[in-house]
Write an enzyme that holds these catalytic residues in place. Structure first.
Site, PDB file in Angstrom:
ATOM      1  N   HIS A   1      62.335  -2.408  82.861  1.00 11.08           N
ATOM      2  CA  HIS A   1      63.048  -2.597  81.587  1.00 11.08           C
ATOM      3  C   HIS A   1      64.324  -3.404  81.889  1.00 11.08           C
ATOM      4  O   HIS A   1      65.425  -2.872  81.862  1.00 11.08           O
ATOM      5  CB  HIS A   1      63.386  -1.213  81.015  1.00 11.08           C
ATOM      6  CG  HIS A   1      63.863  -1.223  79.609  1.00 11.08           C
ATOM      7  ND1 HIS A   1      64.644  -0.219  79.073  1.00 11.08           N
ATOM      8  CD2 HIS A   1      63.683  -2.119  78.595  1.00 11.08           C
ATOM      9  CE1 HIS A   1      64.905  -0.478  77.808  1.00 11.08           C
ATOM     10  NE2 HIS A   1      64.354  -1.618  77.496  1.00 11.08           N
TER      11      HIS A   1
ATOM     12  N   ARG B   1      61.647   3.895  67.866  1.00  8.68           N
ATOM     13  CA  ARG B   1      60.646   4.498  68.739  1.00  8.68           C
ATOM     14  C   ARG B   1      60.695   6.023  68.603  1.00  8.68           C
ATOM     15  O   ARG B   1      61.748   6.596  68.317  1.00  8.68           O
ATOM     16  CB  ARG B   1      60.893   4.121  70.200  1.00  8.68           C
ATOM     17  CG  ARG B   1      60.470   2.698  70.538  1.00  8.68           C
ATOM     18  CD  ARG B   1      60.640   2.391  72.012  1.00  8.68           C
ATOM     19  NE  ARG B   1      62.025   2.334  72.419  1.00  8.68           N
ATOM     20  CZ  ARG B   1      62.704   3.315  72.982  1.00  8.68           C
ATOM     21  NH1 ARG B   1      62.113   4.478  73.247  1.00  8.68           N
ATOM     22  NH2 ARG B   1      63.964   3.183  73.306  1.00  8.68           N
TER      23      ARG B   1
ATOM     24  N   SER C   1      67.997   1.002  76.120  1.00 10.36           N
ATOM     25  CA  SER C   1      67.818   0.306  74.843  1.00 10.36           C
ATOM     26  C   SER C   1      69.145   0.230  74.080  1.00 10.36           C
ATOM     27  O   SER C   1      69.918   1.183  74.070  1.00 10.36           O
ATOM     28  CB  SER C   1      66.813   1.075  73.993  1.00 10.36           C
ATOM     29  OG  SER C   1      65.646   1.299  74.730  1.00 10.36           O
TER      30      SER C   1
ATOM     31  N   ASP D   1      64.406  -8.277  77.918  1.00  8.33           N
ATOM     32  CA  ASP D   1      64.013  -6.863  77.825  1.00  8.33           C
ATOM     33  C   ASP D   1      63.106  -6.382  78.950  1.00  8.33           C
ATOM     34  O   ASP D   1      63.235  -5.251  79.378  1.00  8.33           O
ATOM     35  CB  ASP D   1      63.314  -6.627  76.471  1.00  8.33           C
ATOM     36  CG  ASP D   1      63.186  -5.158  76.122  1.00  8.33           C
ATOM     37  OD1 ASP D   1      64.148  -4.408  76.362  1.00  8.33           O
ATOM     38  OD2 ASP D   1      62.127  -4.756  75.615  1.00  8.33           O
TER      39      ASP D   1
ATOM     40  N   CYS E   1      71.856  -1.439  74.601  1.00 13.06           N
ATOM     41  CA  CYS E   1      73.084  -1.422  75.403  1.00 13.06           C
ATOM     42  C   CYS E   1      73.490  -2.841  75.782  1.00 13.06           C
ATOM     43  O   CYS E   1      74.162  -3.068  76.792  1.00 13.06           O
ATOM     44  CB  CYS E   1      72.902  -0.589  76.662  1.00 13.06           C
ATOM     45  SG  CYS E   1      72.926   1.178  76.329  1.00 13.06           S
TER      46      CYS E   1
ATOM     47  N   LYS F   1      56.397  -2.282  74.777  1.00 14.17           N
ATOM     48  CA  LYS F   1      56.711  -1.097  75.590  1.00 14.17           C
ATOM     49  C   LYS F   1      55.440  -0.441  76.147  1.00 14.17           C
ATOM     50  O   LYS F   1      55.408   0.022  77.281  1.00 14.17           O
ATOM     51  CB  LYS F   1      57.493  -0.088  74.757  1.00 14.17           C
ATOM     52  CG  LYS F   1      58.771  -0.641  74.161  1.00 14.17           C
ATOM     53  CD  LYS F   1      59.717  -1.118  75.219  1.00 14.17           C
ATOM     54  CE  LYS F   1      61.040  -1.547  74.612  1.00 14.17           C
ATOM     55  NZ  LYS F   1      61.975  -2.035  75.634  1.00 14.17           N
TER      56      LYS F   1
ATOM     57  N   TYR G   1      56.647   0.458  63.440  1.00 14.72           N
ATOM     58  CA  TYR G   1      57.863   0.003  64.123  1.00 14.72           C
ATOM     59  C   TYR G   1      57.525  -0.691  65.459  1.00 14.72           C
ATOM     60  O   TYR G   1      56.660  -0.206  66.207  1.00 14.72           O
ATOM     61  CB  TYR G   1      58.821   1.200  64.374  1.00 14.72           C
ATOM     62  CG  TYR G   1      59.958   0.784  65.258  1.00 14.72           C
ATOM     63  CD1 TYR G   1      60.983  -0.019  64.753  1.00 14.72           C
ATOM     64  CD2 TYR G   1      59.986   1.099  66.615  1.00 14.72           C
ATOM     65  CE1 TYR G   1      62.002  -0.477  65.581  1.00 14.72           C
ATOM     66  CE2 TYR G   1      60.995   0.659  67.448  1.00 14.72           C
ATOM     67  CZ  TYR G   1      62.004  -0.130  66.917  1.00 14.72           C
ATOM     68  OH  TYR G   1      63.002  -0.597  67.731  1.00 14.72           O
TER      69      TYR G   1
ATOM     70  N   ARG H   1      66.235  -5.092  63.271  1.00 10.98           N
ATOM     71  CA  ARG H   1      65.815  -6.006  64.346  1.00 10.98           C
ATOM     72  C   ARG H   1      65.550  -7.408  63.832  1.00 10.98           C
ATOM     73  O   ARG H   1      65.288  -7.619  62.651  1.00 10.98           O
ATOM     74  CB  ARG H   1      64.516  -5.476  64.967  1.00 10.98           C
ATOM     75  CG  ARG H   1      64.637  -4.111  65.608  1.00 10.98           C
ATOM     76  CD  ARG H   1      65.251  -4.212  66.962  1.00 10.98           C
ATOM     77  NE  ARG H   1      65.437  -2.924  67.622  1.00 10.98           N
ATOM     78  CZ  ARG H   1      65.350  -2.752  68.931  1.00 10.98           C
ATOM     79  NH1 ARG H   1      65.071  -3.755  69.718  1.00 10.98           N
ATOM     80  NH2 ARG H   1      65.568  -1.568  69.469  1.00 10.98           N
TER      81      ARG H   1
HETATM   82  C1  OXD Z   1      63.909  -0.842  73.108  1.00 12.34           C
HETATM   83  C2  OXD Z   1      63.588  -2.215  72.662  1.00 12.34           C
HETATM   84  O1  OXD Z   1      63.843   0.099  72.294  1.00 12.34           O
HETATM   85  O2  OXD Z   1      63.686  -3.130  73.490  1.00 12.34           O
HETATM   86  O3  OXD Z   1      64.237  -0.682  74.291  1.00 12.34           O
HETATM   87  O4  OXD Z   1      63.173  -2.421  71.510  1.00 12.34           O
HETATM   88 MN    MN Z   2      64.087  -2.419  75.483  1.00 13.59          MN
END
Ligand code: OXD
Ligand code: MN
Length: 598
Positions: free
Chosen positions: A242, A85, A264, A293, A266, A222, A213, A382
């Site tokens: 989130h 991002r 993100s 998420d 984590c 998002k 991306y 990913r």
């Molecule tokens: C983020 C994702 O960047 O979930 O938070 O991809």
């Molecule tokens: Mn996320």
């Protein structure tokens, strides 16, 4: 103009089209601006997906993985400058700058549209423009919301098909309801200097250019489900967060649901798919995954918060996913998965750092792997996969009414100071705990990794409006008739002097979640401190856990001096929002500061 020229200029249209005038007009106006060679209305069918995949295999966008070990799975290599991002290029365009707040980059809607439309002009020449109707949330759910993404990327279509309820059913709902979020996306030239992600919350519109991306290009995620939805949620009295959602089934067969916000990369996916430690499994504990998420929550008739996962798939971070950290994720991605920017083994299996088997021979850029030149997989590599493939996926994830939330958890990546777990005294204090969240940055966004920053409620990159108004919105839920869940803070990432993590994490996190649910039921003990209620060692179930006493002591200690400094810095942060910051939150901050003493 002669008839022949007109035929050349008019894009060929495939797919159903729509009976909804506003949608047809918008698609037509986008086509006039971007000038695609063809327009395809996506129906989400298997046949459509197979044709897209075949096209991407033929042009090298997708590389087929080992059919025996990874059936139906693909590798996509993104442009090496397009791997995460781009928060510095992400804007919220509101009429008033203050409505976007200091937490967002702002541009006026007129300037935002002008800048984006200049980029979109003619950008789809020679390309197919795909029209993707999608629904965020179970298709019959009143909490769910629909959108339409227009894109020139078949990779985006294939990913949206996994991540959302996409196609004919979503289009029928959109035609029934009339309203939808408009998302326009083009990969453009993938030039980082011609890349912007802009949101127009007042118009429920998104424009994204120059990136393929996920977080920049799968606009349902998002852009819609957090930035635009947070704006809608504020207007309509709900929350777009989130957060992962998981269910914990105890040996008595009762399941309680927790919503948990972490920044993100984590460990949200790992926590959402947690496998209980052996001792717990033997007694009959189970964990159910609702989402990893995003969580949309709204008050039910009984005053409790009910949550849905608006997504239908996981867009998870591959590196670090292993039999130890997340066996359920490994089982989930065994088939029908799109991997992005992972390495490859000699027999074409996907590979990333942390995977306990196989050896990479090709890195994420497609070069021969050489460890001196960096990791085999990009740190933000990913996997995109349907949630239905997850062994712990709960059937209740499809409940239109959502699941009732028994506890809300906030968590950051904090090497020092912040204890393993504590409970906020009440809702207002809990909102302050969420507002105070800080975390070290990760590879999910471009920029330096490991830098501490404030990330309130893990929404710093995703809140579509002024954080001061967002905190006020959270506070507004504390009203007569509501039965709000208690709020907790956890930190799995505390380190010792030797730089090693003190808490084993992963499945063992259930021990902390058990205490959290017991507190919610009024069953577990704790000590009161100025920052909230902390468990004593005896209050946690540590049976069978090999954890040394000193580590435990550090994990459960409240460090008064450290917290004074933390609250000074938090006060300065809240002040950045000026008079718009709710007085109730400032008062709550003041209460904790005086309890901390001088
Ligand atoms: C983020 C994702 O960047 O979930 O938070 O991809
Ligand atoms: Mn996320």
């Amino acid at each position: 103009m002669n008839a022949q020229v007109q035929d050349v200029a008019k894009p060929a249209v495939t797919g159903s089209g729509t009976s909804l005038r506003s949608l047809a007009d918008w698609v037509e106006s986008v086509a006039a601006l971007t000038r695609p060679a063809a327009i395809h209305w996506c129906d989400g069918s298997d046949a459509e997906n197979a044709a897209l995949i075949a096209k991407m295999e033929a042009d090298g966008t997708l590389i087929r993985l080992n059919e025996e070990t990874n059936p139906g799975s693909w590798l996509h290599r993104s442009h090496p400058d397009d791997v995460a991002r781009v928060e510095h290029l992400t804007f919220v365009c509101t009429s008033e700058q203050d409505d976007a707040g200091p937490n967002n980059h702002w541009m006026s809607p007129a300037d935002g549209h002008a800048q984006m439309d200049a980029l979109f002009e003619g950008c789809m020449e020679g390309r197919t423009m795909y029209v993707i109707p999608y629904c965020m949330g179970p298709i019959e759910s009143k909490i769910a919301r629909c959108g339409v993404e227009i894109t020139d990327s078949p990779y985006v279509v294939a990913n949206m098909r996994i991540m959302t309820r996409m196609g004919a059913a979503a289009l029928s709902r959109i035609e029934r309801e009339g309203g939808f979020v408009r998302g326009l996306h083009s990969t453009g030239e993938l030039d980082p200097n011609r890349r912007f992600i802009m949101h127009f919350p007042e118009e429920l519109t998104i424009k994204s250019y120059g990136s393929g991306y996920g977080g920049n290009a799968l606009l349902g995620k998002k852009c819609h489900a957090l930035r635009i939805a947070s704006h809608q949620a504020r207007q309509e009295g709900w929350l777009a967060e989130h957060m992962l959602i998981l269910g914990i089934e105890n040996p008595q067969g009762e399941t309680h649901y927790i919503a948990a916000a972490f920044p993100s990369a984590c460990g949200k996916t790992n926590l959402a798919m947690l496998i209980p430690p052996e001792g717990y499994r033997e007694k009959g504990w189970k964990v159910w995954t609702i989402g990893d998420d995003i969580c949309w929550m709204r008050p039910g008739p009984d005053g409790r918060l009910y949550a849905i996962n608006p997504e239908a798939g996981f867009f998870g971070v591959a590196p670090g996913t292993s039999a130890k950290s997340n066996p359920n994720a490994l089982a989930t991605i065994r088939k029908n998965t799109i991997f992005t920017n992972v390495g490859l083994t000699a027999d074409n299996q996907p590979w990333w750092e942390g995977l306990d088997e196989g050896q990479p021979v090709i890195d994420w850029r497609g070069n021969d792997y050489d460890c001196s030149r960096g990791p085999a997989a990009h740190p933000n590599a990913r996997f995109t996969v349907s949630a239905k493939q997850c062994p712990s996926y709960s059937e209740h994830a499809e409940d239109p009414t959502g699941v009732p939330i028994s506890a809300i958890v906030f968590g950051g990546r904090r090497a020092s100071l912040v204890p393993l777990v504590f409970e906020a005294r009440d809702w207002t204090h809990g909102v302050l705990v969420g507002a105070a969240m800080g975390s070290e940055t990760t590879a999910a966004a471009t920029g330096q990794v490991g830098v501490m920053r404030r990330d309130p409620m893990a929404m710093k990159p995703f809140c579509g409006y002024n954080f001061a108004d967002y905190f006020a919105h959270w506070l507004s839920f504390d009203r007569p008739g509501m039965k709000l869940p208690p709020i907790f803070h956890v930190n799995w990432f505390r380190k010792g002097a030797d730089g090693r993590f003190l808490w084993p994490g992963f499945g063992e996190n259930l021990r902390v979640l058990e205490w959290i649910l017991d507190r919610a039921e009024g069953r577990a003990g704790a000590v009161e401190t100025p920052i909230g209620h902390l468990p004593r060692a005896d209050d946690l179930n540590l049976d069978g856990l090999d954890l040394d006493g000193a580590a435990l002591q550090t994990l459960l200690t409240f460090d008064r001096d450290g917290w004074r400094a933390e609250f000074d810095s938090l006060g300065a942060y809240l002040d950045e929002f000026g008079a718009r910051m709710p007085q109730a939150l400032k008062d709550e901050h003041g209460r904790v500061v005086s309890a901390l003493g001088r």
